[in-house]
Enzyme design. Structure first.
Site, PDB file in Angstrom:
ATOM      1  N   ASP A  30     -23.204   9.780 -43.596  1.00 20.34           N
ATOM      2  CA  ASP A  30     -24.062   9.050 -44.524  1.00 20.34           C
ATOM      3  C   ASP A  30     -24.681   7.834 -43.853  1.00 20.34           C
ATOM      4  O   ASP A  30     -24.589   7.659 -42.637  1.00 20.34           O
ATOM      5  CB  ASP A  30     -23.302   8.668 -45.793  1.00 20.34           C
ATOM      6  CG  ASP A  30     -22.023   7.897 -45.492  1.00 20.34           C
ATOM      7  OD1 ASP A  30     -22.054   7.061 -44.561  1.00 20.34           O
ATOM      8  OD2 ASP A  30     -21.008   8.122 -46.171  1.00 20.34           O
ATOM      9  N   ALA A  63     -14.307  -2.069 -43.129  1.00 21.29           N
ATOM     10  CA  ALA A  63     -15.402  -3.036 -43.053  1.00 21.29           C
ATOM     11  C   ALA A  63     -14.880  -4.455 -43.219  1.00 21.29           C
ATOM     12  O   ALA A  63     -15.358  -5.387 -42.565  1.00 21.29           O
ATOM     13  CB  ALA A  63     -16.440  -2.715 -44.122  1.00 21.29           C
ATOM     14  N   GLY A 105     -22.241  -5.992 -40.251  1.00 20.81           N
ATOM     15  CA  GLY A 105     -21.099  -6.502 -39.496  1.00 20.81           C
ATOM     16  C   GLY A 105     -20.706  -5.636 -38.323  1.00 20.81           C
ATOM     17  O   GLY A 105     -20.728  -4.414 -38.398  1.00 20.81           O
ATOM     18  N   ILE A 125       0.838  -1.201   0.000  1.00 20.94           N
ATOM     19  CA  ILE A 125       0.000   0.000   0.000  1.00 20.94           C
ATOM     20  C   ILE A 125       0.871   1.247   0.000  1.00 20.94           C
ATOM     21  O   ILE A 125       0.629   2.213  -0.731  1.00 20.94           O
ATOM     22  CB  ILE A 125      -0.940   0.001   1.228  1.00 20.94           C
ATOM     23  CG1 ILE A 125      -1.853  -1.231   1.200  1.00 20.94           C
ATOM     24  CG2 ILE A 125      -1.769   1.266   1.268  1.00 20.94           C
ATOM     25  CD1 ILE A 125      -2.680  -1.407   2.460  1.00 20.94           C
ATOM     26  N   LYS A 169       9.010  -3.074   8.562  1.00 25.93           N
ATOM     27  CA  LYS A 169       9.488  -3.809   7.396  1.00 25.93           C
ATOM     28  C   LYS A 169       9.263  -2.969   6.151  1.00 25.93           C
ATOM     29  O   LYS A 169       8.224  -2.323   6.006  1.00 25.93           O
ATOM     30  CB  LYS A 169       8.757  -5.152   7.265  1.00 25.93           C
ATOM     31  CG  LYS A 169       9.017  -6.110   8.421  1.00 25.93           C
ATOM     32  CD  LYS A 169       8.274  -7.423   8.212  1.00 25.93           C
ATOM     33  CE  LYS A 169       8.536  -8.397   9.357  1.00 25.93           C
ATOM     34  NZ  LYS A 169       7.805  -9.682   9.174  1.00 25.93           N
ATOM     35  N   LYS A 197     -25.225   9.087 -48.675  1.00 27.19           N
ATOM     36  CA  LYS A 197     -24.680   8.296 -49.779  1.00 27.19           C
ATOM     37  C   LYS A 197     -24.891   6.803 -49.514  1.00 27.19           C
ATOM     38  O   LYS A 197     -24.485   6.274 -48.499  1.00 27.19           O
ATOM     39  CB  LYS A 197     -23.195   8.584 -49.953  1.00 27.19           C
ATOM     40  CG  LYS A 197     -22.905   9.999 -50.407  1.00 27.19           C
ATOM     41  CD  LYS A 197     -21.427  10.248 -50.525  1.00 27.19           C
ATOM     42  CE  LYS A 197     -20.793   9.336 -51.531  1.00 27.19           C
ATOM     43  NZ  LYS A 197     -19.354   9.569 -51.683  1.00 27.19           N
TER      44      LYS A 197
END
EC number: 2.1.1.107
Length: 473
Positions: free
Chosen positions: A265, A349, A430, A38, A59, A287
């Site tokens: 698009d 793609a 996809g 820690i 320690k 498009k």
């Protein structure tokens, strides 16, 4: 052309009870009680901020021992009893109680609080007077995330998300702005004028130049603003990837959140548009194969018009702009008009659909090459394709925009000698939640697509790799 405002809903304020501040630690004494794992985590943060650390622990973790041996940290004692603490606490800027014992940490916190010294009992906000937030660092820029100690794991997760959103060059940008503050102040003594100039600088290409370390280009843009000239615009041609928002690049996301207007698009999903800057104007140019809300020439003119009017125009395209995205034509139009632009590639793609459907595009045993072609027919209905190259059995053929001409494509490949049982796959939508995958052969795939009413966007993959498709259990 359809435009629409991009509204946001305000977040509800939440009070966590902790006031976030930044404190200077360079050269300041900090007492770190504890020497284990820690303490190592807190020690690294403190050393990064220039603190002089005194460690009180029996320690020492090897990392802490190393700091002691090289003089970065002082080991001032072993036992955290009251007498030792009362001797060490005065003069400390901060105290961290970071032992493995909750009781010891609370004892340290109580004594520090008695002496009005800010104290943090690690993972125990009750007795603490301050807590350390999760941090994102970019040079001199710090972003802190805190849940008030209520959910540290959530704070760390939020930090990870911010890490991905904050450009790596943000620190360079901050350093650049700091180095030019006096220069800008000398030219514009009025605070509001300076604020306007810096806001315009951050909104323009100068900021990106500073992030990338190109100070001469950044200076040129800053000088334009100081001379009072009209803010010049820019076009950002950005690949949005195949559909899944998680596949968006960090660069693309950064530009999406800084654009004034977005020309998009059909291949850009609503989920991606939700990530655009909330007050940006969304312009649908629609498009899709041979149906266009705007002809390509008019899209080019619209980009130029907006950029010349001072806008930062985001031309957002599905997949990658330079793979059957007509990105080359749009860049040529921008160059001809003298409009500044930036290019950001996207996951194509082909890559996205292949990965999400489990089909490798290359395979050592059967596909040493991969050929991308478009199935879009010319005005006379003819497919002008390299049929001989496509019939090579040692490769994979990926066909974009091939659903409407799928019967012609299959017949053409059969006519070039590929067997009737040659594997074919279709990946519809996809990488998106409603993705569908169909596998068949050259002799069956057109009928399968018709029966399943496959619609664009869809990708066709032809080759032996289809037989190597794998699906996670």
């Amino acid at each position: 052309m359809n435009t629409q405002p991009h509204h946001s809903s305000p977040d509800s304020p939440q009070d966590g009870g902790w006031f976030p501040i930044s404190i200077r630690l360079s050269g300041a004494r900090v007492l770190l009680v504890g020497g284990g794992e820690i303490a190592v985590n807190k020690g690294r943060l403190l050393l990064d901020h220039g603190a002089r650390i005194d460690v009180l622990a029996e320690k020492l973790h090897p990392a802490v021992q190393g700091w002691v041996e090289n003089g970065r940290v002082r080991h001032v004692g072993e036992r955290a009893d009251e007498a030792v603490l009362r001797r060490l606490l005065p003069g400390c800027r901060l105290v961290y109680a970071a032992t493995d014992s909750r009781d010891t940490n609370r004892q340290v916190a109580a004594l520090a609080d008695e002496l009005n010294i800010p104290v943090c009992a690690v993972d125990d906000p009750g007795p603490s007077s301050f807590i350390t937030p999760a941090q994102v660092r970019r040079g001199m820029v710090r972003v802190a995330v805190s849940t008030g100690g209520a959910a540290p794991v959530l704070a760390r997760r939020l930090r990870e998300q911010i890490e991905t959103l904050l450009p790596e060059g943000t620190g360079r940008l901050a350093t650049y702005m700091q180095s030019r503050r006096a220069f800008v102040s000398g030219r514009y003594p009025n605070v509001q004028d300076r604020k306007r100039i810096w806001e315009d600088f951050l909104d323009g290409p100068g900021a990106e130049a500073a992030r990338s370390g190109d100070e001469s280009r950044a200076d040129a843009r800053l000088e334009v603003l100081l001379d009072g000239e009209r803010k010049s615009g820019e076009v950002w041609l950005v690949g949005a990837g195949p559909g899944d928002p998680d596949l968006l690049t960090l660069k693309a996301l950064h530009l999406m959140q800084n654009a004034d207007s977005v020309l998009y698009d059909n291949l850009v999903s609503p989920a991606l548009l939700d990530m655009v800057r909330r007050d940006a104007e969304l312009v649908f140019v629609g498009k899709q194969r041979d149906r266009h809300a705007l002809p390509q020439d008019e899209i080019n003119r619209e980009m130029v018009r907006r950029a010349q009017g001072g806008e930062r125009v985001l031309r957002l395209k599905g997949g990658d702009p330079f793979i059957f995205g007509r990105g080359g034509e749009e860049i040529e139009a921008l160059v001809e008009a003298g409009v500044a632009f930036r290019l950001v590639p996207g996951i194509s793609a082909a890559n996205g659909c292949a990965a999400y459907s489990g089909i490798p595009l290359t395979h050592r045993d059967c596909a040493q090459a991969c050929l991308f072609v478009t199935g879009h027919a010319k005005a006379d209905g003819v497919l002008d394709l390299p049929w001989d190259d496509m019939a090579d059995r040692r490769q994979t053929v990926v066909i974009y925009m091939g659903i409407s001409t799928l019967p012609q494509l299959a017949a053409g490949l059969l006519g070039k000698g590929l067997p009737a049982d040659w594997p074919v796959a279709i990946v519809e939508r996809g990488t998106q939640p409603r993705q569908r995958v169909f596998t068949g052969t050259l002799s069956t795939i057109a009928q399968q697509a018709a029966e399943a009413q496959v619609k664009s966007p869809a990708l066709v993959i032809v080759g032996q790799v289809v037989r190597h498709r794998v699906v996670s259990p």
